[in-house]
Every structure is written in structure tokens, then in C-alpha cells.
Design an enzyme around this catalytic site. Structure first.
Site, PDB file in Angstrom:
ATOM      1  CB  SER A 164      -0.833  -0.168  -6.004  1.00 12.33           C
ATOM      2  OG  SER A 164      -0.879  -1.537  -6.370  1.00 12.33           O
ATOM      3  CE1 TYR A 179      -6.137  -0.341  -4.689  1.00 12.18           C
ATOM      4  CE2 TYR A 179      -4.692  -1.506  -6.205  1.00 12.18           C
ATOM      5  CZ  TYR A 179      -4.916  -0.927  -4.970  1.00 12.18           C
ATOM      6  OH  TYR A 179      -3.914  -0.915  -4.026  1.00 12.18           O
ATOM      7  CE  LYS A 183      -3.838   2.511  -4.367  1.00 15.42           C
ATOM      8  NZ  LYS A 183      -3.545   3.283  -3.152  1.00 15.42           N
ATOM      9  CB  THR A 214      -3.017  -5.887   4.651  1.00 15.26           C
ATOM     10  OG1 THR A 214      -3.692  -5.636   3.414  1.00 15.26           O
ATOM     11  CG2 THR A 214      -1.569  -5.480   4.534  1.00 15.26           C
TER      12      THR A 214
END
Ligand SMILES: NC(=O)c1ccc[n+]([C@@H]2O[C@H](COP(=O)([O-])OP(=O)(O)OC[C@H]3O[C@@H](n4cnc5c(N)ncnc54)[C@H](O)[C@@H]3O)[C@@H](O)[C@H]2O)c1
Length: 273
Positions: A164, A179, A183, A214
Site C-alpha cells: 500500500s 495498517y 504495509k 473497494t
């Protein structure tokens, strides 16, 4: 829909190199979202077998059946229920793939989860460990098992890890330290593995998407933040669910033969500012 031998043979050499013709491809997280669209693209690009690993049984069954149908039932598309945290399940599933189709040529590791809007001072350590386990340890376990199958077959291979842009920047305004750390770990892991496994002709690269449209981001709580995300993106939009497809094919194909240990950011320009 799939690339047929007839069409492949009429392509120019450069275009042939940009396909996945004859390759066995595993896509994790392929039951939906970015992984699912990359899986479809791999079939269009000539994969000889497409295998989806995902933790979601229902979606996995449905998506494999749909993709198989889209190929006119000409290309094997199989689903294995695999949680990327589970080394034993990965080994069993990869062995089944090798027995049936031969060693994989390409792994696209798209399985991942996100937590956001959690300030670090209140982040529950069980949630923190879970996310690291799926996003980072899962990337390791998948790469290790598939890499060993490639090595055992003496085959060159390409591993594509979905990281990401959050591995290189800090998102705004939501707080999501775990997160981002997961990544960053994936990017550095991919870089290290690319260097280690060059001697086996196994390439490892990362795709680092920006904000993508998404289900992962389809949470009402994020609606107001999406306005800010877009305003910080020169293209003033979120990425479409198929915006990674071309790069996934390129990185899986022999056209990217001199690329390893790197990441490519696809973010509509977000990281320019
Ligand atoms: N959507 C974005 O904005 C965005 C941005 C940057 C990076 N990414 C990364 O792209 C990847 C795909 O994201 P997406 O938006 O398609 O998400 P998604 O939630 O639509 O799809 C993720 C898929 O991974 C599967 N999965 C989740 N945990 C799993 C596990 N433990 N084992 C096996 N499968 C598991 C899910 O069942 C699902 O099918 C993720 O790694 C995500 O971090 C997404």
C-alpha cells in the site's frame, strides 16, 4: 475471454512477453476486490490455471465458479479455502496445486485487512497482532511456501505482494498506525526477498495502491473522509477496482524480468503532494 494459443502465436515478441501465457497463477484474496479483478486479468492474459486462495468459503466458491464460466469453461479455475495465517493450510493447498498443475509460476498476494480510525493509544493489542499476522506474516508464509515449490521445480517465478502507499506515507486524516506499519513491513520484506531469491530466479515486487474504491473502503464511517482523500489526490478520484490489473500482469510476466525487490505505487498521484 482467455488468451488462446492462436492469438498468442500471432502476437509480436514484446507483446508475447507481456502475457502470462501457459503460467500457473495463485491469487490470494481473490474472492473479491482487487485480488478478484487481478485474477480475472491473469486469465485474460493467458494463465493456464488460476487458483484462488481466500478465507471466505462462500465468496471463494462463487468467484471461482463465475471466473471459470467467464473463460467458457476452458481454463481450470479452482478455489482453496486458505487463511493466510495458517501455514499448514497453505502447505496443503500449494501441494495440491503442484500435484495437479505443476509448480506455480506466479503468486499474487492480495489477501489483507485494514483497521482505520483507531488512535494508537487505544489500539487493542489483540487487534494489532491480528492485522500484522494477516498482512505481514501472511505475506511471508505465502511467499515461503510458494517460493519453495518454485525452487523445488527449478522454475523461475514471480511473486507480487500487494502492499500500500500507506507503507511509505501516513494517511490523513484517519489514524491507522498498525495498517501503515504492516504495509511498510510488506514492502521491506519484498525488497529483502527479492535480493535473497534472485539466485533462484524468483522475482519479488510490491504493488502499492493508493485509495481504491473497494468493499474494504465501503464503510459509511469513511464517507466524509473519502472527500478529503479525493481532494488530496491529483486525479480527484479513488482507484477503480481493476486499476491494478495491468501492473499485476506486467509484474507476473517475463516483460518485467529485470525488476525485483521494488515497489510500484498506483495512487492517482496521491504521493506527489
Ligand atoms: N482498497 C484499498 O483502498 C487498498 C489500498 C491499498 C492497499 N490495499 C490492499 O489491497 C489488498 C486487497 O484489498 P481489497 O480492497 O481488495 O480488500 P477486500 O476486503 O475487498 O478483499 C480482500 C480479500 O482478502 C480476503 N482475506 C482477508 N483476510 C484473509 C485471510 N486471513 N486469509 C485469506 N484471505 C483473506 C478476504 O476474504 C477478501 O476476499 C489488501 O492487501 C489491502 O490492504 C487496498
Amino acid at each position: 475471454m482467455p488468451l488462446t494459443r492462436d492469438i498468442y502465436e500471432r502476437m509480436t515478441p514484446s507483446m508475447q512477453k507481456m502475457t502470462l501465457f501457459g503460467k500457473v497463477v495463485i491469487v490470494t484474496g481473490g474472492a473479491r476486490g482487487l485480488g478478484n479483478h487481478m485474477a480475472r486479468a491473469c486469465v485474460e492474459a493467458g494463465a493456464k490455471a488460476l487458483i484462488i486462495f481466500d478465507a471466505n468459503q462462500e465468496l471463494g466458491d462463487e468467484s471461482a465458479a463465475e471466473l471459470h464460466r467467464l473463460t467458457g469453461n476452458t481454463i481450470p479455475v479452482e478455489f482453496f479455502k486458505v487463511d493466510v495465517r495458517d501455514g499448514g493450510a497453505i502447505e496443503d493447498a500449494v501441494k495440491a496445486v503442484v500435484d495437479k498443475y505443476g509448480a506455480p509460476d506466479v503468486l499474487i498476494n492480495s489477501a489483507g485487512i485494514a483497521d482505520s480510525n483507531i488512535p494508537a493509544e487505544t489500539y487493542d493489542h489483540v487487534m494489532f497482532r491480528r492485522l500484522i499476522d494477516i498482512n505481514l506474516t501472511g505475506s511471508f508464509l505465502m511467499s515461503q511456501t510458494v517460493g519453495k515449490a518454485m525452487m523445488a521445480a527449478g522454475k523461475p517465478g514471480s511473486i507480487v505482494l500487494v502492499a500500500s502507499m500507506s507503507g511509505s506515507i501516513v494517511n490523513y486524516p484517519q489514524e491507522q498506525s498498525c495498517y501503515n506499519a504492516s504495509k511498510a513491513g510488506v514492502i521491506q520484506f519484498g525488497k529483502s526477498l527479492g535480493a535473497e531469491w534472485a539466485k533462484y530466479n524468483i522475482r519479488v515486487n510490491c504493488i502499492s495502491p493508493g485509495y481504491m474504491d473497494t468493499a474494504l473502503n465501503n464503510v459509511p464511517a469513511l464517507d466524509a473522509q473519502k472527500v478529503i482523500w479525493k481532494s488530496l489526490t491529483p486525479q480527484n478520484r479513488l482507484g477503480a477496482v481493476d486499476d491494478l490489473n495491468g501492473l499485476a500482469i506486467y509484474l507476473g510476466s517475463d516483460a518485467s524480468g529485470f525488476m525485483t525487490g521494488t515497489q510500484v505505487i498506483i495512487d492517482g498521484g496521491y504521493t506527489c503532494y
